[in-house]
Write a protein that holds these residues in place. Structure first.
Motif, PDB file in Angstrom:
ATOM      1  N   GLN A   1      -8.895   3.272  -1.978  1.00 25.03           N
ATOM      2  CA  GLN A   1      -9.135   2.938  -0.389  1.00 25.03           C
ATOM      3  C   GLN A   1     -10.454   2.777  -0.023  1.00 25.03           C
ATOM      4  O   GLN A   1     -10.809   2.697   1.103  1.00 25.03           O
ATOM      5  CB  GLN A   1      -8.622   4.481   0.343  1.00 25.03           C
ATOM      6  CG  GLN A   1      -7.452   4.476   0.872  1.00 25.03           C
ATOM      7  CD  GLN A   1      -6.627   5.365  -0.266  1.00 25.03           C
ATOM      8  OE1 GLN A   1      -6.948   6.490  -0.614  1.00 25.03           O
ATOM      9  NE2 GLN A   1      -5.375   4.839  -0.963  1.00 25.03           N
TER      10      GLN A   1
ATOM     11  N   ASP B   1       7.628   0.024 -12.079  1.00 25.34           N
ATOM     12  CA  ASP B   1       8.092   0.953 -11.223  1.00 25.34           C
ATOM     13  C   ASP B   1       6.930   2.178 -11.558  1.00 25.34           C
ATOM     14  O   ASP B   1       6.803   2.642 -12.794  1.00 25.34           O
ATOM     15  CB  ASP B   1       9.424   1.671 -11.618  1.00 25.34           C
ATOM     16  CG  ASP B   1       9.625   2.715 -10.814  1.00 25.34           C
ATOM     17  OD1 ASP B   1       8.921   3.079 -10.092  1.00 25.34           O
ATOM     18  OD2 ASP B   1      11.148   3.134 -10.655  1.00 25.34           O
TER      19      ASP B   1
ATOM     20  N   THR C   1       6.849   5.064 -10.877  1.00 22.81           N
ATOM     21  CA  THR C   1       7.377   6.642 -11.515  1.00 22.81           C
ATOM     22  C   THR C   1       7.766   6.664 -13.089  1.00 22.81           C
ATOM     23  O   THR C   1       8.129   7.624 -13.302  1.00 22.81           O
ATOM     24  CB  THR C   1       8.372   7.033 -10.625  1.00 22.81           C
ATOM     25  OG1 THR C   1       9.667   5.881 -10.674  1.00 22.81           O
ATOM     26  CG2 THR C   1       8.091   7.019  -9.099  1.00 22.81           C
TER      27      THR C   1
ATOM     28  N   ASP D   1      -1.219  -0.792  -6.712  1.00 21.45           N
ATOM     29  CA  ASP D   1       0.195  -0.663  -6.004  1.00 21.45           C
ATOM     30  C   ASP D   1       0.654  -2.209  -6.027  1.00 21.45           C
ATOM     31  O   ASP D   1       0.008  -3.109  -6.440  1.00 21.45           O
ATOM     32  CB  ASP D   1       0.156   0.132  -4.844  1.00 21.45           C
ATOM     33  CG  ASP D   1      -0.653  -0.450  -3.898  1.00 21.45           C
ATOM     34  OD1 ASP D   1      -0.952  -1.686  -3.899  1.00 21.45           O
ATOM     35  OD2 ASP D   1      -0.838   0.203  -2.641  1.00 21.45           O
TER      36      ASP D   1
ATOM     37  N   ASP E   1       0.696  -3.977  -3.571  1.00 26.72           N
ATOM     38  CA  ASP E   1      -0.178  -5.078  -2.805  1.00 26.72           C
ATOM     39  C   ASP E   1      -1.476  -5.274  -3.442  1.00 26.72           C
ATOM     40  O   ASP E   1      -2.379  -5.723  -2.880  1.00 26.72           O
ATOM     41  CB  ASP E   1      -0.126  -4.407  -1.406  1.00 26.72           C
ATOM     42  CG  ASP E   1       1.095  -4.124  -0.787  1.00 26.72           C
ATOM     43  OD1 ASP E   1       1.851  -5.207  -0.742  1.00 26.72           O
ATOM     44  OD2 ASP E   1       1.190  -2.876   0.076  1.00 26.72           O
TER      45      ASP E   1
ATOM     46  N   VAL F   1      -5.096   2.913  -6.566  1.00 29.19           N
ATOM     47  CA  VAL F   1      -4.286   3.949  -6.122  1.00 29.19           C
ATOM     48  C   VAL F   1      -4.925   5.366  -6.632  1.00 29.19           C
ATOM     49  O   VAL F   1      -5.667   5.153  -7.733  1.00 29.19           O
ATOM     50  CB  VAL F   1      -2.840   4.010  -6.683  1.00 29.19           C
ATOM     51  CG1 VAL F   1      -2.021   3.187  -5.945  1.00 29.19           C
ATOM     52  CG2 VAL F   1      -2.947   3.839  -8.311  1.00 29.19           C
TER      53      VAL F   1
ATOM     54  N   ALA G   1      -0.341   6.199 -10.304  1.00 27.46           N
ATOM     55  CA  ALA G   1      -0.703   7.038  -9.243  1.00 27.46           C
ATOM     56  C   ALA G   1       0.129   8.327  -9.080  1.00 27.46           C
ATOM     57  O   ALA G   1       0.974   8.673  -9.649  1.00 27.46           O
ATOM     58  CB  ALA G   1      -0.046   6.251  -7.963  1.00 27.46           C
TER      59      ALA G   1
ATOM     60  N   ALA H   1       3.560   8.762  -6.298  1.00 28.20           N
ATOM     61  CA  ALA H   1       4.067   7.457  -6.195  1.00 28.20           C
ATOM     62  C   ALA H   1       5.551   7.437  -5.717  1.00 28.20           C
ATOM     63  O   ALA H   1       6.437   8.396  -6.425  1.00 28.20           O
ATOM     64  CB  ALA H   1       3.734   6.448  -7.341  1.00 28.20           C
ATOM     65  N   ASN H   2       5.882   6.558  -5.006  1.00 30.06           N
ATOM     66  CA  ASN H   2       7.481   6.321  -4.680  1.00 30.06           C
ATOM     67  C   ASN H   2       7.875   5.098  -5.435  1.00 30.06           C
ATOM     68  O   ASN H   2       6.885   4.162  -5.770  1.00 30.06           O
ATOM     69  CB  ASN H   2       7.854   6.212  -3.287  1.00 30.06           C
ATOM     70  CG  ASN H   2       7.578   7.370  -2.496  1.00 30.06           C
ATOM     71  OD1 ASN H   2       7.880   8.590  -3.051  1.00 30.06           O
ATOM     72  ND2 ASN H   2       6.886   7.416  -1.479  1.00 30.06           N
TER      73      ASN H   2
ATOM     74  N   SER I   1       9.134   2.651  -4.384  1.00 29.73           N
ATOM     75  CA  SER I   1       8.866   1.582  -3.515  1.00 29.73           C
ATOM     76  C   SER I   1       7.380   1.127  -3.415  1.00 29.73           C
ATOM     77  O   SER I   1       7.220   0.039  -2.745  1.00 29.73           O
ATOM     78  CB  SER I   1       9.697   1.804  -2.129  1.00 29.73           C
ATOM     79  OG  SER I   1       8.931   2.675  -1.586  1.00 29.73           O
ATOM     80  N   ASP I   2       6.531   1.930  -3.903  1.00 34.73           N
ATOM     81  CA  ASP I   2       5.170   1.507  -3.735  1.00 34.73           C
ATOM     82  C   ASP I   2       4.693   0.299  -4.562  1.00 34.73           C
ATOM     83  O   ASP I   2       3.907  -0.625  -4.123  1.00 34.73           O
ATOM     84  CB  ASP I   2       4.148   2.364  -4.182  1.00 34.73           C
ATOM     85  CG  ASP I   2       4.277   3.827  -3.210  1.00 34.73           C
ATOM     86  OD1 ASP I   2       4.817   3.381  -1.913  1.00 34.73           O
ATOM     87  OD2 ASP I   2       3.887   4.979  -3.358  1.00 34.73           O
TER      88      ASP I   2
END
Lengths: 186, 231
Positions: free
Chosen positions: A61, B123, B125, B146, B148, B152, B191, B194-195, B197-198
């Motif tokens: 971040q 993934d 996770t 992540d 993008d 993280v 992370a 984390a999900n 979908s991240d």
């Protein structure tokens, strides 16, 4: 003349695809011309031009620029060659450092690392061909030891990356990056 | 576009001016009736669809962040031409839009993995194992981001692993556990929260490697990414 519905539908489909291709190409080529924040603009936030500004440590971040390596410390310097040739000078006490020269569009002009620099110190002079011919008439003593890069690009920036082998070396690297010069010759 | 008349049986052929638009002439030589509204609607549909298609396809190409001239080696992808004058228009658009300063060829080469060696999307996770050899390089680092490309938050606060602090086997090969909870040996933290979908990318940056300075990229040895466990 009247076209049959089938023919006009086919013609319409072709026209759609043709127009879509043109729009696709225009959009892709138009993006670089309409970017709000280029890397060249973003670097200006970290300090004045013609000096190396230490970028904040790469942390989640808090990334100064996208896609920087978190194991490195970075310093950036923006320059305009209309203000005269730019001399880069740095001595960084780490096992790996590198510098990349980019034009204002973010394209690489030149790059080197501490092995290809051939010396422990970075000493590099960037100038335009006309500035080089002026400089040749009255060459400075250390011109032989400089890496001289001629470019037609008027504005650009340099990004200096220095690897931090261990957190205990972070301060020394910080100091070296802050004392790196990016300024006028002489 | 004009409507079609049904080629019905001619009742009788007349040449009076009153009913000049006889329906039984062949379509191609039938006099043209202008229908401005229909033509306008037809053209608008063409322009609308074309804009939709052109803009959305450009958006998809740019958002995928995968330039055309990628070099793929196993799960890893590299764009050695990124940020040079020879880069394709897509990578120029991607890099300038993201304000990305690429690794120049004299500095190093970044390889990005979005999939594991079996071809499954990474993934955050899951638990992965990276093992094998890297090409000759003075220094390399492994970073997790992540989907993008952003860094993280991880449990130990560390988001990378470099070749200088790596535990190696006798023959120089290595194994790295990539997981969000601590592992013994080489651990590259994922992370903390984390999900799936991240998304997850693993970036391998080779610094001062012969592959970045001219030597051919094909045929080089890169580590494999194996999925160990998923929740």
């Amino acid at each position: 003349m009247t076209l049959s519905p089938r023919f006009s539908m086919t013609l319409g489909a072709f026209a759609t695809v043709f127009l879509a291709v043109i729009i696709h190409v225009l959009v892709v080529f138009g993006i670089p011309l309409n970017v709000q924040h280029s890397a060249y603009d973003n670097i200006a936030e970290y300090g004045p031009d013609r000096q190396f500004n230490l970028l904040p440590d790469v942390r989640p971040q808090q990334e100064a620029l996208p896609d920087l390596d978190p194991s490195m410390k970075h310093a950036a310097c923006r320059f305009q060659l209309v203000d005269g040739p730019v001399l880069f000078d740095a001595g960084i006490p780490t096992s790996f450092w590198s510098i990349g020269l980019f034009n204002s569009a973010g394209e690489t002009l030149y790059s080197l690392n501490n092995r290809t620099a051939g010396a422990d110190r970075l000493s590099m002079l960037v100038l335009t061909p006309s500035q080089l011919s002026i400089l040749r008439e009255n060459p400075p003593e250390n011109l032989e030891n400089l890496i001289v890069i001629e470019t037609d690009e008027i504005s650009g920036f340099a990004l200096l990356r220095a690897h931090v082998p261990h957190p205990s070396k972070a301060n020394a690297v910080d100091v070296a990056l802050k004392s790196a010069t990016c300024g006028t010759i002489g | 576009m004009t409507g079609s008349g049904s080629p019905g049986q001619p009742a009788e052929i007349r040449y009076g001016e009153a009913d000049w638009h006889v329906q039984d002439l062949p379509l191609a030589i039938r006099p043209h009736k202008t229908r401005p509204f229909r033509t306008l609607v037809f053209l608008s549909i063409i322009v609308g669809f074309a804009s939709l298609l052109g803009i959305s396809s450009a958006y998809v190409m740019i958002e995928r962040e995968q330039p055309l001239n990628a070099v793929t080696i196993g799960p890893w992808q590299a764009y050695p031409k990124a940020g040079t004058a020879e880069a394709d228009p897509y990578s120029v658009a991607i890099y300038t839009r993201g304000a990305v300063v690429p690794l120049a060829s004299g500095e190093g080469l970044a390889l990005v993995a979005r999939q594991d060696s079996a071809g499954h999307l990474l993934d955050p996770t899951c638990v992965y194992r990276i093992s094998g050899q890297t090409p000759a390089a003075r220094l390399w680092t492994l970073t997790v981001t992540d989907g993008d490309g952003h860094l993280v938050q991880t449990l130990p606060g560390r988001v990378y692993l470099d070749s200088q602090s790596l535990l190696r086997n006798q023959d120089g090969s290595f194994e790295i556990s990539v997981a969000n909870n601590p592992h013994s040996g080489n651990w590259l933290p994922l992370a903390a929260a984390a999900n799936a979908s991240d998304g997850l990318r693993i970036v391998l940056r080779l610094y001062d490697a012969p592959v970045t300075t001219g030597a051919a990229l094909d045929g080089i040895q890169l580590p494999t990414i194996e999925r160990q466990a998923c929740p």
